[in-house]
Scaffold this active site. Sequence first.
Site, mmCIF file in Angstrom:
data_model
loop_
_atom_site.group_PDB
_atom_site.id
_atom_site.type_symbol
_atom_site.label_atom_id
_atom_site.label_comp_id
_atom_site.label_asym_id
_atom_site.label_seq_id
_atom_site.Cartn_x
_atom_site.Cartn_y
_atom_site.Cartn_z
ATOM 1 N N GLY A 14 73.686 -72.970 54.510
ATOM 2 C CA GLY A 14 74.242 -71.796 53.901
ATOM 3 C C GLY A 14 73.688 -71.535 52.372
ATOM 4 O O GLY A 14 72.966 -72.235 51.873
ATOM 5 N N ASP A 15 73.936 -70.255 52.076
ATOM 6 C CA ASP A 15 73.476 -70.010 50.665
ATOM 7 C C ASP A 15 71.853 -69.840 50.561
ATOM 8 O O ASP A 15 71.342 -69.993 49.517
ATOM 9 C CB ASP A 15 73.827 -70.753 49.748
ATOM 10 C CG ASP A 15 75.497 -70.849 49.650
ATOM 11 O OD1 ASP A 15 76.151 -69.859 49.861
ATOM 12 O OD2 ASP A 15 75.858 -72.203 49.760
ATOM 13 N N LYS A 18 70.764 -64.981 52.836
ATOM 14 C CA LYS A 18 70.894 -64.188 53.838
ATOM 15 C C LYS A 18 70.779 -62.550 53.669
ATOM 16 O O LYS A 18 70.263 -61.778 54.241
ATOM 17 C CB LYS A 18 71.723 -64.490 55.238
ATOM 18 C CG LYS A 18 71.309 -66.015 55.504
ATOM 19 C CD LYS A 18 72.489 -66.333 56.644
ATOM 20 C CE LYS A 18 73.770 -66.652 55.848
ATOM 21 N NZ LYS A 18 74.012 -67.995 55.201
ATOM 22 N N GLY A 42 79.956 -66.014 51.503
ATOM 23 C CA GLY A 42 79.611 -65.138 50.189
ATOM 24 C C GLY A 42 78.305 -64.602 50.097
ATOM 25 O O GLY A 42 77.184 -65.433 49.925
ATOM 26 N N HIS A 43 78.009 -63.265 50.247
ATOM 27 C CA HIS A 43 76.846 -63.043 50.274
ATOM 28 C C HIS A 43 76.684 -62.093 48.734
ATOM 29 O O HIS A 43 77.573 -61.152 48.632
ATOM 30 C CB HIS A 43 76.338 -61.894 51.140
ATOM 31 C CG HIS A 43 76.198 -62.506 52.772
ATOM 32 N ND1 HIS A 43 76.282 -62.036 53.722
ATOM 33 C CD2 HIS A 43 76.165 -64.069 52.797
ATOM 34 C CE1 HIS A 43 76.207 -63.087 54.751
ATOM 35 N NE2 HIS A 43 75.892 -64.152 54.174
ATOM 36 N N THR A 130 85.966 -74.298 51.689
ATOM 37 C CA THR A 130 86.123 -73.333 50.552
ATOM 38 C C THR A 130 87.792 -73.081 50.270
ATOM 39 O O THR A 130 87.795 -71.943 49.577
ATOM 40 C CB THR A 130 85.229 -72.015 51.029
ATOM 41 O OG1 THR A 130 85.875 -71.794 52.264
ATOM 42 C CG2 THR A 130 83.834 -72.440 51.356
ATOM 43 N N GLN A 234 77.448 -68.703 56.890
ATOM 44 C CA GLN A 234 77.253 -70.172 57.010
ATOM 45 C C GLN A 234 75.755 -70.474 57.567
ATOM 46 O O GLN A 234 74.935 -69.600 57.572
ATOM 47 C CB GLN A 234 78.343 -70.772 57.557
ATOM 48 C CG GLN A 234 79.528 -71.052 57.091
ATOM 49 C CD GLN A 234 80.318 -69.503 57.217
ATOM 50 O OE1 GLN A 234 80.565 -69.014 58.338
ATOM 51 N NE2 GLN A 234 81.100 -68.937 56.113
ATOM 52 N N THR A 310 81.391 -68.025 46.874
ATOM 53 C CA THR A 310 82.793 -67.746 46.807
ATOM 54 C C THR A 310 83.528 -68.365 46.094
ATOM 55 O O THR A 310 84.797 -68.199 45.766
ATOM 56 C CB THR A 310 82.934 -68.318 48.570
ATOM 57 O OG1 THR A 310 81.934 -67.526 49.277
ATOM 58 C CG2 THR A 310 84.309 -68.156 48.953
ATOM 59 N N THR A 311 83.055 -69.608 45.464
ATOM 60 C CA THR A 311 84.023 -70.880 44.739
ATOM 61 C C THR A 311 83.647 -71.038 43.324
ATOM 62 O O THR A 311 83.999 -71.279 42.861
ATOM 63 C CB THR A 311 84.069 -72.242 45.558
ATOM 64 O OG1 THR A 311 82.800 -72.533 45.518
ATOM 65 C CG2 THR A 311 84.695 -71.980 46.739
#
Length: 444
Positions: A14-15, A18, A42-43, A130, A234, A310-311
């Site tokens: 992820g991350d 994208k 989270g984008h 998350t 993800q 996100t976090t």
Amino acid sequence: MRGKVTAVVGTKWGDEGKGKIIDALAQKVDVVARATGGSNAGHRVVINGKAYPLHLLPSGVFNLNAKVVIGNGVLIDPIVLWNEVKALEKDGIPVLNRLYISEKAHVVLPIHIALDEYEESVRIRKIGTTKRGIGPTAEDKYGRFGIRMGDFLPYAPMRNCKDSVDYCLRTNYQIRSKMANEEMRVKLAIASCNRNEKEFLEAVVGLRDCVCDTISLVHQWLERGQNLLIEGAQATLLDIDFGTYPFVTSSNPTAAGMCTGIGIGPTQLTEVIGVLKAYESRVGEGPFPTEQNNELGNKIRELGHEYGTTTGRPRRCGWLDLVALKYACRVNGLTGLAVNHLDTIGKFHSIPVCTIYRNDDYLTEAFSSEVNKLQKCEPMYTHLKGDFGDISQAKSLDDLPSNAIRYLQLIADHTGVPIRYVGVGPEREHLIECCLLPEKMEKE
Ligand code: IMP
């Protein structure tokens, strides 16, 4: 002619950025969609210097002409979605009049978020979730007592929306509390659930008119020649089947999962673009062969601003892993790659890239996502020259220095997949569209 379907998937944990690739592709399509995951994603899309963090809306929402679909595979937290919709509408970006939410999409209830925290606290091997309620919502879905967005519609058991919400929350609680053996913990979860009930109802009422049969609509649009972009959330190594189980999410973020999550067959995918960073990062627990838990890892984190959308958690960072990338190419059937953060990695003088693993006394190019096997693998590195200089203004491959091209060529050659996009900075215009073929393909 039938419309084209392009899917964008993350190749690692992820991350990978994208959002930026999707934002570029979204300008050319008629429909943008999310098909998997939930608000654990989270984008961050940067437009005119303003950053928009999105968790449930597709990043392609910024193409104002596109219809926006949230497919049946998405786990929807109505409060998060409603807040995102309101925030964009407030900034003059209309969403409600072009948003289509699947009636089959399962709902993250406030209790799921409390349960996510509880489950993580009792887990012997922590996953580092998350805490967005994803695991417990998926448990309800596959246990067949989940609540779906369609349950709040007038044809659902209760005609009135407040009664539907009430009914769903209570029914789910009754089942959950019967299953729980830690009465007190579940009571705590319910207390937290009750606190959010008003906000939950407001969100459901706000979104209700967008809930519909998205599967039929998507097929009608495709039959009329409209193009669809499915945005992944993800990534491959977080996939519940293909990832480093149990350190994974509770869905299939790979290409096949995206078909299921929107309601199309695999043969209807025209292109599958895999996004990667020119280095690696991971949030949460689990194996990460090329991790640099040292000054070099800290340097990558600072240069690449590697903190969770996100976090807010600092991400674990390391060197590019081509063994894992090849696995992602295989299980997703990738037709193209998008390499982000080429500018970041180019700030290093010498860049290690993992091309093979050593496992005890033999070398292997085969990636296994089995945690016990992966933990035994030691990455072996090829060192490439860095010092790319300022490449943020590059508009084509011709504008890149030879060291940067060599870096990209190694990726294409190793995977056998063409490079179609290269990210050279954080903004949407910092993107090169290209077609860098693997050497083998060129010869064919
Ligand atoms: P969950 O999806 O919240 O249950 O978390 C399971 C694992 O997936 C944890 O290690 C999370 O950090 C990770 N994860 C979930 N969503 C994302 C994402 O969008 N980017 C990166 N990691 C994620």
